[in-house]
Design an enzyme around this catalytic site. Structure first.
Site, short mmCIF file in Angstrom:
data_model
loop_
_atom_site.label_atom_id
_atom_site.label_comp_id
_atom_site.label_asym_id
_atom_site.label_seq_id
_atom_site.Cartn_x
_atom_site.Cartn_y
_atom_site.Cartn_z
N GLY A 208 0.68 -1.47 -0.20
CA GLY A 208 0.16 0.28 0.42
C GLY A 208 0.86 0.97 0.21
N ASN A 209 0.30 2.91 0.16
CA ASN A 209 1.24 3.25 0.41
C ASN A 209 0.48 4.74 1.79
OD1 ASN A 209 -0.63 5.11 -1.18
ND2 ASN A 209 -0.24 4.09 -3.20
#
Ligand code: C5P
Length: 400
Positions: A208-209
């Site tokens: 993810g980020n």
């Protein structure tokens, strides 16, 4: 702009309540329908008779009109309104609103109100500056309410400072501007992507980020407030979209976001692609949790996700507007301009990770907008809400 607008005017126990009489007169003169809801303390400062005469409606104060079993429906009232204005708003009422303490008709009505809320604080300077009051005001602001800042000057306590309720003329002008702005995107359908995507590795892990979704949600609220029908495709975020004109579609992965975007785009007049979509996902995701098994190394094979922006750019038809974001760390302008061209975007919003207060997870952002004509407009550091206004203003210029 105020003609036939239904406004609930909440009045609380402050000496500035004398200004409410004038406020009602101005609103009624502009054609608004005003329903006053006053707190018990408010009635110590101004009489319901004055207020009902000016507003041409009985003033509501108690939950029950009398003891015969009939009651005032705060729910109906909350749904009736086009706007709720609390002026003057005391520290006590602000505190109750921020914390849901619904022990009077005014706060109960506020909790049932779906319309935009405007709050004009009025109090002594130290009460206003107190961290409790400031935190409560910040909380109300975070709900999307409009705080009408008090002005500086002489206060009822004979002290000088910030705490005077804004003058009625200014409050009315502010409401007029608000309603004027709320029509500019009427009948437009706008697609917005927001937040990160999660690319599944196994049942407990993902790639993810740091995207929080705040910018995209601020854009959605701004477009909806201006009258657009918004479809907000949101990756995993812990935010809520409040405006009734926002239809939210929750997704997790880039592929899910792509599918939702492709389906929605043909009907849209514009798309603002704010999501931080993962470029790659694991080639396969394991059905079971991957065990460490004393391995020193582990290799994940990744495969590219579809580029949503570029796909919509290829599908874009005459009259549709497409805008995206770029987050760059080097040679920002050039990279952003190239990205705009490659994805067939009408404009691209550049935010640099190098700017303090800009980018992921912050409440502020500093952007430049680069358009098809090669024009570059740089904006100062602002709240994401204010940045959203700038971006939507830019979008609107393309429709003029
Ligand atoms: O190429 P890059 O990820 O930097 O481009 C950023 C812009 O492209 C953003 O508007 C983002 O929402 C969009 N994008 C997308 N789908 C991807 C990657 C990026 O829509 N797979």
């Amino acid at each position: 702009m105020l003609k036939d607008k239904r406004i609930i005017l909440g009045i609380t126990g402050s000496i500035a309540a004398y200004k409410s009489a004038y406020l009602i007169r101005l609103l009624v003169k502009k054609g608004a329908e005003v329903q006053v809801v006053i707190t018990p303390a408010g009635k110590e400062f101004i009489t319901p008779l004055t207020l009902s005469t000016l507003s041409r409606h009985p003033v509501i104060s108690e939950f029950f009109s009398n003891r015969d079993g009939s009651w005032h429906s705060h729910v109906d009232l909350g749904l009736w309104a086009d706007a709720m204005l609390i002026a003057p708003a005391t520290a006590a009422t602000i505190g109750k609103m921020a914390n849901g303490i619904a022990d009077n008709m005014l706060v109960t009505t506020y909790l049932s109100c779906k319309a935009p809320v405007f709050i004009a604080p009025a109090m002594d300077l130290d009460m206003f500056a107190h961290p409790t009051t400031q935190q409560n005001i910040d909380r109300l602001r975070s709900f999307g309410h409009h705080i009408i800042e008090p002005t500086e000057g002489e206060l009822a306590s004979a002290l000088e400072g910030k705490g005077r309720m804004e003058e009625p003329e200014k409050i009315v002008t502010l409401l007029e501007h608000f309603f004027a702005a709320s029509h500019t995107l009427q009948k437009k359908k706008i697609l917005i992507t927001a937040g990160p995507t999660y690319e599944k590795i196994d049942p407990v892990r993902f790639i993810g980020n740091y995207s929080s979704g705040k910018m995209g949600f601020a854009l959605a609220e701004t477009c909806a407030r201006r009258g657009a029908d918004v479809t907000l495709i949101a990756g995993p975020v812990s935010l809520s979209a409040k405006h009734p004109k926002i239809k939210r579609i929750d997704v997790e992965s880039a592929e899910e976001m792509y599918q939702a975007a492709i389906k929605t785009f043909p009907e849209a007049d514009a798309a603002l692609l704010c999501a931080a979509v993962a470029d790659y996902r694991p080639e396969t995701s394991s059905a079971d949790k991957i065990k460490r098994d004393d391995k020193d190394r582990m290799t994940l094979h990744l495969t590219a996700n579809k580029d949503i922006a570029a796909s919509l750019g290829a599908l874009k038809r005459e009259g549709q507007i497409l805008a995206g974001f770029a987050l760059e760390t080097t040679d920002e302008i050039r990279h952003a301009q190239e990205k705009r061209k490659k994805k067939n975007l009408d404009f691209i919003v550049l935010n640099s990770l190098r700017e303090p207060g800009a980018g992921f997870r912050t409440d502020t952002n500093k952007i430049s907008i680069l358009d098809k004509q090669g024009e570059i407009t740089a904006y100062p550091l602002k709240s994401k809400q204010a940045v959203a206004e700038d971006i939507v203003n830019k979008l609107e210029t393309l429709w003029i």
